[in-house]
Write a protein that holds these residues in place. Structure first.
Motif, PDB file in Angstrom:
ATOM      1  N   CYS A 386      -0.809   6.346  -4.085  1.00 34.45           N
ATOM      2  CA  CYS A 386       0.114   5.635  -3.483  1.00 34.45           C
ATOM      3  C   CYS A 386      -0.216   5.204  -2.094  1.00 34.45           C
ATOM      4  O   CYS A 386       0.019   4.238  -1.537  1.00 34.45           O
ATOM      5  CB  CYS A 386       1.259   6.561  -3.165  1.00 34.45           C
ATOM      6  SG  CYS A 386       1.850   7.528  -4.870  1.00 34.45           S
ATOM      7  N   CYS A 389      -1.238   1.688  -1.065  1.00 37.72           N
ATOM      8  CA  CYS A 389      -0.301   0.684  -0.549  1.00 37.72           C
ATOM      9  C   CYS A 389       0.507   1.058   0.683  1.00 37.72           C
ATOM     10  O   CYS A 389       0.966   0.432   1.503  1.00 37.72           O
ATOM     11  CB  CYS A 389       0.536   0.165  -1.541  1.00 37.72           C
ATOM     12  SG  CYS A 389      -0.337  -0.809  -2.856  1.00 37.72           S
ATOM     13  N   HIS A 390       0.742   2.470   0.754  1.00 41.61           N
ATOM     14  CA  HIS A 390       1.551   3.029   1.541  1.00 41.61           C
ATOM     15  C   HIS A 390       1.002   3.877   2.859  1.00 41.61           C
ATOM     16  O   HIS A 390      -0.263   4.439   2.540  1.00 41.61           O
ATOM     17  CB  HIS A 390       2.493   3.888   1.149  1.00 41.61           C
ATOM     18  CG  HIS A 390       3.430   3.066   0.294  1.00 41.61           C
ATOM     19  ND1 HIS A 390       4.563   2.480   0.559  1.00 41.61           N
ATOM     20  CD2 HIS A 390       3.644   3.210  -1.151  1.00 41.61           C
ATOM     21  CE1 HIS A 390       5.304   1.694  -0.418  1.00 41.61           C
ATOM     22  NE2 HIS A 390       4.668   2.289  -1.514  1.00 41.61           N
ATOM     23  N   PRO A 401       5.809  -0.660   2.646  1.00 40.53           N
ATOM     24  CA  PRO A 401       6.384  -0.179   3.513  1.00 40.53           C
ATOM     25  C   PRO A 401       5.647   1.353   3.921  1.00 40.53           C
ATOM     26  O   PRO A 401       5.371   2.110   3.235  1.00 40.53           O
ATOM     27  CB  PRO A 401       7.626   0.155   3.366  1.00 40.53           C
ATOM     28  CG  PRO A 401       8.081  -0.564   1.988  1.00 40.53           C
ATOM     29  CD  PRO A 401       6.945  -0.798   1.301  1.00 40.53           C
ATOM     30  N   ARG A 410      16.418   6.883   2.629  1.00 41.19           N
ATOM     31  CA  ARG A 410      16.645   6.795   0.923  1.00 41.19           C
ATOM     32  C   ARG A 410      17.142   8.182   0.485  1.00 41.19           C
ATOM     33  O   ARG A 410      16.544   9.190   0.813  1.00 41.19           O
ATOM     34  CB  ARG A 410      15.380   6.302   0.172  1.00 41.19           C
ATOM     35  CG  ARG A 410      14.805   4.988   0.655  1.00 41.19           C
ATOM     36  CD  ARG A 410      15.745   3.973   0.258  1.00 41.19           C
ATOM     37  NE  ARG A 410      14.853   2.693   0.912  1.00 41.19           N
ATOM     38  CZ  ARG A 410      15.700   1.588   0.987  1.00 41.19           C
ATOM     39  NH1 ARG A 410      16.911   1.579   0.779  1.00 41.19           N
ATOM     40  NH2 ARG A 410      15.162   0.449   1.350  1.00 41.19           N
ATOM     41  N   HIS A 418      14.433   3.694  -7.858  1.00 38.97           N
ATOM     42  CA  HIS A 418      13.238   2.849  -7.872  1.00 38.97           C
ATOM     43  C   HIS A 418      11.676   3.332  -8.403  1.00 38.97           C
ATOM     44  O   HIS A 418      11.344   2.282  -8.837  1.00 38.97           O
ATOM     45  CB  HIS A 418      12.971   3.276  -6.211  1.00 38.97           C
ATOM     46  CG  HIS A 418      11.840   2.267  -5.662  1.00 38.97           C
ATOM     47  ND1 HIS A 418      10.883   2.829  -5.408  1.00 38.97           N
ATOM     48  CD2 HIS A 418      11.946   0.961  -5.395  1.00 38.97           C
ATOM     49  CE1 HIS A 418       9.950   1.885  -4.665  1.00 38.97           C
ATOM     50  NE2 HIS A 418      10.767   0.695  -4.762  1.00 38.97           N
ATOM     51  N   SER A 429       9.731  -6.768  -5.948  1.00 35.97           N
ATOM     52  CA  SER A 429       8.894  -5.832  -5.657  1.00 35.97           C
ATOM     53  C   SER A 429       7.644  -5.908  -6.373  1.00 35.97           C
ATOM     54  O   SER A 429       7.849  -6.326  -7.702  1.00 35.97           O
ATOM     55  CB  SER A 429       9.479  -4.477  -5.740  1.00 35.97           C
ATOM     56  OG  SER A 429       8.479  -3.485  -5.390  1.00 35.97           O
ATOM     57  N   MET A 431       5.534  -3.474  -6.425  1.00 37.66           N
ATOM     58  CA  MET A 431       4.990  -2.016  -6.650  1.00 37.66           C
ATOM     59  C   MET A 431       5.179  -1.594  -8.110  1.00 37.66           C
ATOM     60  O   MET A 431       6.081  -2.013  -8.529  1.00 37.66           O
ATOM     61  CB  MET A 431       5.921  -1.145  -5.769  1.00 37.66           C
ATOM     62  CG  MET A 431       5.713   0.408  -6.173  1.00 37.66           C
ATOM     63  SD  MET A 431       6.378   1.647  -4.688  1.00 37.66           S
ATOM     64  CE  MET A 431       6.821   2.830  -5.951  1.00 37.66           C
TER      65      MET A 431
HETATM   66  C1  HEC Z   1       0.542  -2.035  -5.252  1.00 36.53           C
HETATM   67  C2  HEC Z   1       1.032  -1.283  -4.092  1.00 36.53           C
HETATM   68  C3  HEC Z   1       1.821  -0.228  -4.265  1.00 36.53           C
HETATM   69  C4  HEC Z   1       1.857   1.110  -4.734  1.00 36.53           C
HETATM   70  C5  HEC Z   1       0.300   1.371  -5.467  1.00 36.53           C
HETATM   71  C6  HEC Z   1       2.901   1.950  -4.487  1.00 36.53           C
HETATM   72  N1  HEC Z   1       3.602   1.258  -3.832  1.00 36.53           N
HETATM   73 FE1  HEC Z   1       5.516   1.808  -3.279  1.00 36.53          FE
HETATM   74  N2  HEC Z   1       5.939  -0.030  -2.657  1.00 36.53           N
HETATM   75  C7  HEC Z   1       5.368  -0.983  -2.585  1.00 36.53           C
HETATM   76  C8  HEC Z   1       5.973  -2.246  -2.040  1.00 36.53           C
HETATM   77  C9  HEC Z   1       5.311  -3.630  -1.928  1.00 36.53           C
HETATM   78  C10 HEC Z   1       7.376  -1.569  -1.730  1.00 36.53           C
HETATM   79  C11 HEC Z   1       8.293  -2.515  -0.953  1.00 36.53           C
HETATM   80  C12 HEC Z   1       9.229  -3.095  -2.097  1.00 36.53           C
HETATM   81  C13 HEC Z   1      10.181  -2.046  -2.937  1.00 36.53           C
HETATM   82  O1  HEC Z   1      10.771  -1.289  -2.193  1.00 36.53           O
HETATM   83  O2  HEC Z   1       9.858  -2.077  -3.932  1.00 36.53           O
HETATM   84  C14 HEC Z   1       7.281  -0.472  -2.210  1.00 36.53           C
HETATM   85  C15 HEC Z   1       8.322   0.726  -1.770  1.00 36.53           C
HETATM   86  C16 HEC Z   1       8.256   1.850  -1.922  1.00 36.53           C
HETATM   87  C17 HEC Z   1       9.400   2.861  -1.747  1.00 36.53           C
HETATM   88  C18 HEC Z   1      10.544   2.414  -0.982  1.00 36.53           C
HETATM   89  C19 HEC Z   1      10.369   2.519   0.549  1.00 36.53           C
HETATM   90  C20 HEC Z   1      11.749   1.926   1.183  1.00 36.53           C
HETATM   91  O3  HEC Z   1      12.314   2.654   1.973  1.00 36.53           O
HETATM   92  O4  HEC Z   1      12.125   0.924   1.052  1.00 36.53           O
HETATM   93  C21 HEC Z   1       8.901   4.173  -1.914  1.00 36.53           C
HETATM   94  C22 HEC Z   1       9.639   5.452  -1.626  1.00 36.53           C
HETATM   95  C23 HEC Z   1       7.659   3.916  -2.304  1.00 36.53           C
HETATM   96  N3  HEC Z   1       7.318   2.656  -2.516  1.00 36.53           N
HETATM   97  C24 HEC Z   1       6.893   5.026  -2.809  1.00 36.53           C
HETATM   98  C25 HEC Z   1       5.801   4.956  -3.556  1.00 36.53           C
HETATM   99  C26 HEC Z   1       5.116   5.935  -4.273  1.00 36.53           C
HETATM  100  C27 HEC Z   1       5.397   7.315  -4.273  1.00 36.53           C
HETATM  101  C28 HEC Z   1       3.843   5.462  -4.928  1.00 36.53           C
HETATM  102  C29 HEC Z   1       2.879   6.017  -5.683  1.00 36.53           C
HETATM  103  C30 HEC Z   1       3.297   6.955  -6.973  1.00 36.53           C
HETATM  104  C31 HEC Z   1       3.779   4.100  -4.459  1.00 36.53           C
HETATM  105  N4  HEC Z   1       5.135   3.654  -3.724  1.00 36.53           N
HETATM  106  C32 HEC Z   1       2.882   3.231  -4.802  1.00 36.53           C
HETATM  107  C33 HEC Z   1       3.863  -1.143  -3.072  1.00 36.53           C
HETATM  108  C34 HEC Z   1       3.300  -0.190  -3.826  1.00 36.53           C
END
Ligand code: HEC
Length: 452
Positions: A386, A389-390, A401, A410, A418, A429, A431
């Motif tokens: 994760c 990206c984060h 974010p 959240r 989500h 999104s 993600m």
């Molecule tokens: C390819 C890039 C990518 C990866 C890999 C990724 N994310 Fe995300 N994530 C995003 C993007 C872009 C957003 C903003 C859009 C949305 O909310 O979906 C996001 C949003 C989120 C949010 C919501 C944050 C908020 O407060 O709005 C969470 C929680 C989150 N990710 C957790 C995870 C977790 C846990 C993992 C691993 C299992 C992960 N992400 C892997 C791109 C990614």
């Protein structure tokens, strides 16, 4: 070798170096060289290391709230050896506290602060205070959340001193708030005032040492002069041993070892920065450096009208007693076995400090380990990458974010929906949806919720 000798001879004929060499190397150590005398020179070595690494950090560091944090980010990510030099400076500071602590402990145990070395002891205590000043002023410089809020607490404690507290705080902060003026002030203190004062006092400390000589062993002990059969008429001389070569060798070995340890820490344990300082985020709970932990823990036990006791009365009493120790402890005996009271008081102090430190460490580290599901969630987070990206508290990429405080905004329900399908709750999104079984889903969500 011969060429060095030749150059030395040439210089000696022009600068008269021989007497200086003799003065520096032939200082007699009563009872002979020993590994327990190395801590003073180890502290001096670390101070020099701090000067050197600090000078290089100052090349890139910008002491303003707008740029301080980013300039350190830049040092860490883009400057050649930047992260290493900053690591040396960071761990070097910790090592210096350890070295100075051991040095003071040895002097205390050996009763070396007793007459005629009272002034040397007092200069040493002043140097110890300056070291703490370095630690306190240096902590603010990265201008991250930890730095900002820890300094806020420190400054507030000064404010509890009656009558002068308020004015002192305004002087320290350079105004009503912790801000740009505070940062330049701390920077000037850290890189100009304190180093020059320390340098002066170090020279005075060493000057006194050379005038009065080292205290050496607390018993009338014969120096171990290796490989020499000492004729009867020279027996008295062997009660002491010159500084060179054995003590110089021991000091050098320890300095080398200390450097290796600090360098290994700098390479293996890079320490993440917290988020950039946010003066509006009053909920941030800073944790101080490990060497202030015992004090931080102690503060938790005092409340209300007892608070000044911990915030300034006890520290003030402690430093006063420490400073005037040679005049308070009038017992002329140096041997620890015959100073039961002094040794008992010293031991009780150490037990108190390390006890509080242990409790504090336990409280800090017990939180994440109590919930195994959350720990599994954290492992899942890194397994699923994760962080590609984060970002959480400065580590990871900033594609998505920042999740440092996602648990605040959240709830469980939202997170689960989500994870199942990001696009369902966040239209557009990119993600990816991760195929998680219910346990994994629960673990990852618990981890997310713990980020507050
Ligand atoms: C390819 C890039 C990518 C990866 C890999 C990724 N994310 Fe995300 N994530 C995003 C993007 C872009 C957003 C903003 C859009 C949305 O909310 O979906 C996001 C949003 C989120 C949010 C919501 C944050 C908020 O407060 O709005 C969470 C929680 C989150 N990710 C957790 C995870 C977790 C846990 C993992 C691993 C299992 C992960 N992400 C892997 C791109 C990614």
């Amino acid at each position: 070798m011969t060429i060095i000798r030749a150059i030395y001879g040439w210089l000696d004929r022009r600068l008269r170096l021989k007497p200086i060499e003799e003065m520096l190397l032939n200082e007699p150590i009563p009872g002979g060289a020993s590994w327990v005398y190395v801590f003073g020179s180890a502290t001096l070595f670390l101070f020099c290391l701090q000067l050197l690494t600090g000078m290089f950090l100052a090349v890139y560091y910008a002491p303003t709230p707008d740029h301080a944090y980013d300039s350190i980010r830049f040092i860490m990510s883009s400057v050649a050896f930047g992260a290493f030099v900053r690591g040396l400076h960071h761990w070097g500071a910790s090592a210096m506290v350890v070295a100075i602590g051991l040095h003071m402990l040895q002097v205390y145990l050996y009763g070396a602060y007793k007459p005629p070395r009272e002034v040397m002891w007092m200069v040493g205590v002043a140097l110890f205070l300056l070291t703490l000043g370095f630690a306190f002023s240096g902590y603010l410089l990265p201008w991250d959340q930890k730095a900002y809020w820890a300094t806020q607490i420190g400054v507030n404690m000064v404010g509890t001193i009656p009558w002068i507290g308020g004015d002192l705080v305004r002087i320290i902060r350079g105004g009503e708030n912790l801000g740009a003026l505070t940062l330049t002030r701390f920077f000037a203190l850290h890189v100009l005032f304190l180093p020059l004062m320390t340098l002066g006092l170090v020279l005075l400390h060493l000057f006194i040492l050379r005038r009065i000589g080292p205290a050496g062993s607390f018993e009338e002990r014969r120096a171990v002069v290796t490989g020499a059969t000492v004729p009867e008429e020279r027996r008295r001389e062997t009660l002491s041993e010159p500084f060179y070569p054995r003590q110089v060798f021991m000091d050098a070995v320890v300095a080398g070892g200390v450097f290796l340890v600090v360098a290994a820490l700098a390479l293996l344990l890079p320490f993440p920065m917290a988020d950039k300082a946010d003066p509006s985020d009053t909920s941030f709970k800073p944790v101080p450096e490990w060497y202030f932990l015992f004090y931080y823990q102690g503060l938790k036990y005092v409340h209300g009208s007892f608070e000044p006791l911990a915030t300034w009365i006890l520290p003030m009493v402690f430093y006063t007693v420490l400073m005037f120790l040679p005049f308070i402890d009038r017992n002329p005996v140096r041997h620890p076995a015959r100073r039961p009271k002094a040794i008992l008081i010293g031991a009780a102090f150490l037990v108190g400090v390390f006890g509080l430190m242990a409790i504090s460490l336990q409280e800090i580290y017990s939180v994440p380990t109590t919930d195994p599901s959350m720990v599994r969630g954290r492992e899942l987070y890194s397994k699923l990458q994760c962080n590609g990206c984060h970002r959480i508290h400065g580590s990871g990429a900033a594609v998505g974010p920042d999740l440092s405080y996602v648990g605040r905004v959240r709830d469980r329900d939202w997170l689960i929906r989500h994870f199942n399908n990001p696009r369902a709750v966040a239209p557009g999104s990119f993600m990816p949806a991760f195929p998680l079984n219910p346990t994994e889903m629960n673990d990852l969500t618990n981890y997310m919720l713990s980020l507050k």
